[in-house]
Design an enzyme around this catalytic site. Structure first.
Site, short mmCIF file in Angstrom:
data_model
loop_
_atom_site.label_atom_id
_atom_site.label_comp_id
_atom_site.label_asym_id
_atom_site.label_seq_id
_atom_site.Cartn_x
_atom_site.Cartn_y
_atom_site.Cartn_z
N LYS A 45 87.62 11.59 64.20
CA LYS A 45 87.04 10.66 63.21
C LYS A 45 87.44 9.23 63.53
CE LYS A 45 85.39 9.03 59.23
NZ LYS A 45 83.95 8.79 59.05
N CYS A 128 79.95 0.91 61.80
CA CYS A 128 80.11 1.59 60.51
C CYS A 128 79.40 0.78 59.43
CB CYS A 128 81.58 1.76 60.13
SG CYS A 128 81.71 2.48 58.48
#
Ligand code: RRO
Length: 309
Positions: A45, A128
């Site tokens: 992640k 992101c």
């Protein structure tokens, strides 16, 4: 029998598909499940300097044709992922760190510290969409250029950039030029389509809570965008930079389409979240079946060979 083995900058991948940095790759337990599966590598992640809880729930919703989420980068902090690297190497597949610093200094610190680990590949996340108050770095070309320049100065590992989706040829041109000038070894495209919204007419509300309902869209909805982005960069890179295709891969046929567009390997998030790690076995078998039916023995025989109409 066709083989789906491939490589990224000389790092061998036994199969064409791995997990994308996204769902179910945050804890050591989740990463070990990936290690035990047919996933071609173990992608961790995206991490930050400090641990993060992420955004308030509900923040991830499955949809018929994908998912929408605004997770907000929940992760254990990069020091944990540095510790995980040695644990995960025992699965005999490449381990990939995904770094998503909140500023340039954070990214530099993390890149520096991962140099002293056995991590095989570093993917720096410039895309992101879910941090409240933070723009996506990949949409600011000047910053992308500056940050990448500094990162590449201190890095000896295989390194690449996770890009947001682009929709204009001038943007493909600008980003490709920056990536080529800094000699990055790969790009991963695409991240989720940022700041989309799904509204439930019954409740009269968006279906996720953070950011007033805006979130990243993924899955089948975004496959045409992923394919065009892979193709556009493939055409501009002329073999000098490799490409992970990401976005809407559910079947071996989807993976085959990314291969035609020019992807060296593919990453899977939404389908992995829905189906679990068995999806890597299924998709690999389906891809091998298509390649076999068409008489292709290897990934290289098909890669980028999209035919003109
Ligand atoms: O955690 C997230 O909210 C997230 C990240 Br880091 C990303 O790169 N892409 C995305 O859709 N969600």
């Amino acid at each position: 029998m066709s083989t789906t083995s491939t490589n990224i900058a000389g790092i061998r991948l036994e199969k064409y598909a791995l997990n994308a940095s996204g769902p179910d790759c945050t804890t050591l337990e989740e990463l070990e499940k990936i290690g035990n599966s047919d996933c071609a590598a173990i992608m961790m992640k995206s991490c930050t300097l400090e641990p993060r809880e992420g955004n308030p729930e509900p923040r991830y919703q499955r949809l018929d044709f994908g998912a929408i989420q605004a997770m907000g980068l929940p992760n254990l902090g990069y020091k944990e992922y540095i510790k995980f690297v040695s644990e995960l190497k025992k699965y005999n597949k490449p381990v990939i760190a995904s770094l998503s610093g909140m500023c340039m200094a954070d990214n530099l610190q993390m890149v520096k510290e991962f140099q002293d680990t056995d991590v095989d590949i570093i993917e720096v996340n410039f895309s992101c969409p879910n941090i409240i108050g933070k723009p996506q770095l990949g949409y600011d070309f000047e910053q992308t250029d500056t940050v990448l320049g500094k990162i590449c100065e201190i890095n000896d590992k295989v390194i690449g950039v996770k890009l947001p989706p682009y929709f204009d040829f001038s943007h493909f041109d600008s980003v490709a030029e920056i990536m080529l000038r800094h000699n990055v070894q790969f790009v991963s495209c695409i991240n989720s389509l940022g700041n989309t919204m799904i509204i439930d007419p019954e409740t009269e509300s968006p279906i996720i809570k953070p950011k007033g309902g805006y979130g990243g869209l993924s899955g089948e909805y975004v496959k045409p965008v992923g394919l065009s982005n892979v193709r556009a960069f493939y055409e501009r890179f002329e073999g000098k930079i490799q490409i992970f295709g990401v976005g809407g891969i559910v079947t071996g046929t989807d993976a085959f389409e990314y291969l035609l567009a020019g992807a060296d390997a593919v990453q899977i998030a939404t389908t992995f979240e829905k189906e679990g790690a068995d999806c890597f076995t299924r998709i690999d078998n389906e891809l091998k079946a298509i390649m076999g039916r068409k008489g292709y023995a290897s990934i290289d025989e098909v890669k980028g060979k999209l035919k003109a109409l």
